[in-house]
Design a protein around this motif. Sequence first.
Motif, mmCIF file in Angstrom:
data_model
loop_
_atom_site.group_PDB
_atom_site.id
_atom_site.type_symbol
_atom_site.label_atom_id
_atom_site.label_comp_id
_atom_site.label_asym_id
_atom_site.label_seq_id
_atom_site.Cartn_x
_atom_site.Cartn_y
_atom_site.Cartn_z
ATOM 1 N N UNK A 41 0.817 -1.257 -0.180
ATOM 2 C CA UNK A 41 0.034 0.119 -0.126
ATOM 3 C C UNK A 41 0.856 1.077 0.039
ATOM 4 N N UNK A 42 2.014 1.023 0.591
ATOM 5 C CA UNK A 42 2.912 2.231 0.605
ATOM 6 C C UNK A 42 3.499 2.786 -0.403
ATOM 7 N N UNK A 43 3.511 1.759 -1.622
ATOM 8 C CA UNK A 43 4.211 1.926 -2.929
ATOM 9 C C UNK A 43 2.967 2.238 -3.895
ATOM 10 N N UNK A 44 1.988 2.522 -3.661
ATOM 11 C CA UNK A 44 0.770 2.562 -4.678
ATOM 12 C C UNK A 44 1.072 3.841 -5.355
ATOM 13 N N UNK A 45 1.273 4.928 -4.651
ATOM 14 C CA UNK A 45 1.205 6.307 -5.138
ATOM 15 C C UNK A 45 2.600 6.348 -6.314
ATOM 16 N N UNK A 46 3.878 5.780 -5.696
ATOM 17 C CA UNK A 46 5.253 5.701 -6.464
ATOM 18 C C UNK A 46 4.792 4.906 -7.564
ATOM 19 N N UNK A 47 4.078 3.869 -7.720
ATOM 20 C CA UNK A 47 3.608 2.817 -8.548
ATOM 21 C C UNK A 47 2.740 3.882 -9.625
ATOM 22 N N UNK A 48 2.070 4.687 -9.437
ATOM 23 C CA UNK A 48 1.098 5.472 -10.228
ATOM 24 C C UNK A 48 1.799 6.728 -10.746
ATOM 25 N N UNK A 49 2.852 6.983 -10.262
ATOM 26 C CA UNK A 49 3.855 8.119 -10.777
ATOM 27 C C UNK A 49 4.592 7.524 -12.212
ATOM 28 N N UNK A 50 4.446 6.369 -12.409
ATOM 29 C CA UNK A 50 5.366 5.720 -13.690
ATOM 30 C C UNK A 50 4.075 5.482 -14.587
ATOM 31 N N UNK A 51 4.567 6.127 -15.947
ATOM 32 C CA UNK A 51 3.849 5.961 -17.120
ATOM 33 C C UNK A 51 4.662 5.435 -18.389
ATOM 34 N N UNK A 52 4.159 4.823 -19.242
ATOM 35 C CA UNK A 52 5.017 4.264 -20.190
ATOM 36 C C UNK A 52 5.570 5.002 -21.207
ATOM 37 N N UNK A 53 5.002 6.296 -21.488
ATOM 38 C CA UNK A 53 5.437 7.162 -22.145
ATOM 39 C C UNK A 53 6.400 8.042 -21.790
ATOM 40 N N UNK A 54 6.397 8.272 -20.291
ATOM 41 C CA UNK A 54 7.388 9.255 -19.743
ATOM 42 C C UNK A 54 8.454 8.771 -18.889
ATOM 43 N N UNK A 55 7.948 8.087 -17.856
ATOM 44 C CA UNK A 55 8.676 7.416 -16.698
ATOM 45 C C UNK A 55 8.342 6.019 -16.601
#
Length: 166
Positions: A41-55
Motif C-alpha cells: 500500500x505504501x508504494x501505490x502512489x509511487x507506482x502511479x507516478x510511472x507512465x509508459x510514455x514518460x517514466x
Amino acid sequence: MSDTVAIRDAREADLARIVAIYNEAIPGRRATADTEPVAVDSRAAWFREHTPARRPLWVAERDGAIVGWLSFQDFYGRPAYGATAEVSVYVSGAAQGGGIGGRLLSRALERAPALGLTTLVGFIFAHNGPSVALFERHGFTRWGHLPRVARLDGVERDLLIVGRRL
C-alpha cells in the motif's frame, strides 16, 4: 529453467511482486537505504507516478514469473532536469547473476531517447560491487562520491552517483 526473458510495462497487479523483490534486497544492506520491509500500500502512489510514455516501470518475466524490475524516476523534481532520470534496478535473489539486470539496463539505454531523456543517473552504495559493475559494464561512470552518508546497522556507508549521457 528457460533463458527467455520478457520485459514489459508493469501492471497494477504486479505491484505486490515488485515490492516483494524490493523487500528481498533490504536484509542484504547493499541495494537500498530502507531498513525495514515496505508495505504494498505504501508504494501505490509511487507506482502511479510511472507512465509508459514518460517514466516507465518495467518488469522482467522468466517462465511467467516476475524476476526483476527497473524504474525511471524524475531527477530532482524540477523542470530544468526533465531530460534526466534516475534508474533503479532490482532483481530477485534467485535470479541474480543471470543477466536480468543487464537486460533491463540495456533496454533502458535503448528506450531512453524516445522518452525524451539525454542523461541517466543511478545511486548505488559503494559497497555494492555487483551493482557498480553492472552499471559500469553499461557505460556509466562515477560522477560523485558521497562519503558516509548512510548508516546501516551502525556502519556508515558511502553512496556513489553514476551517470551516462546518451
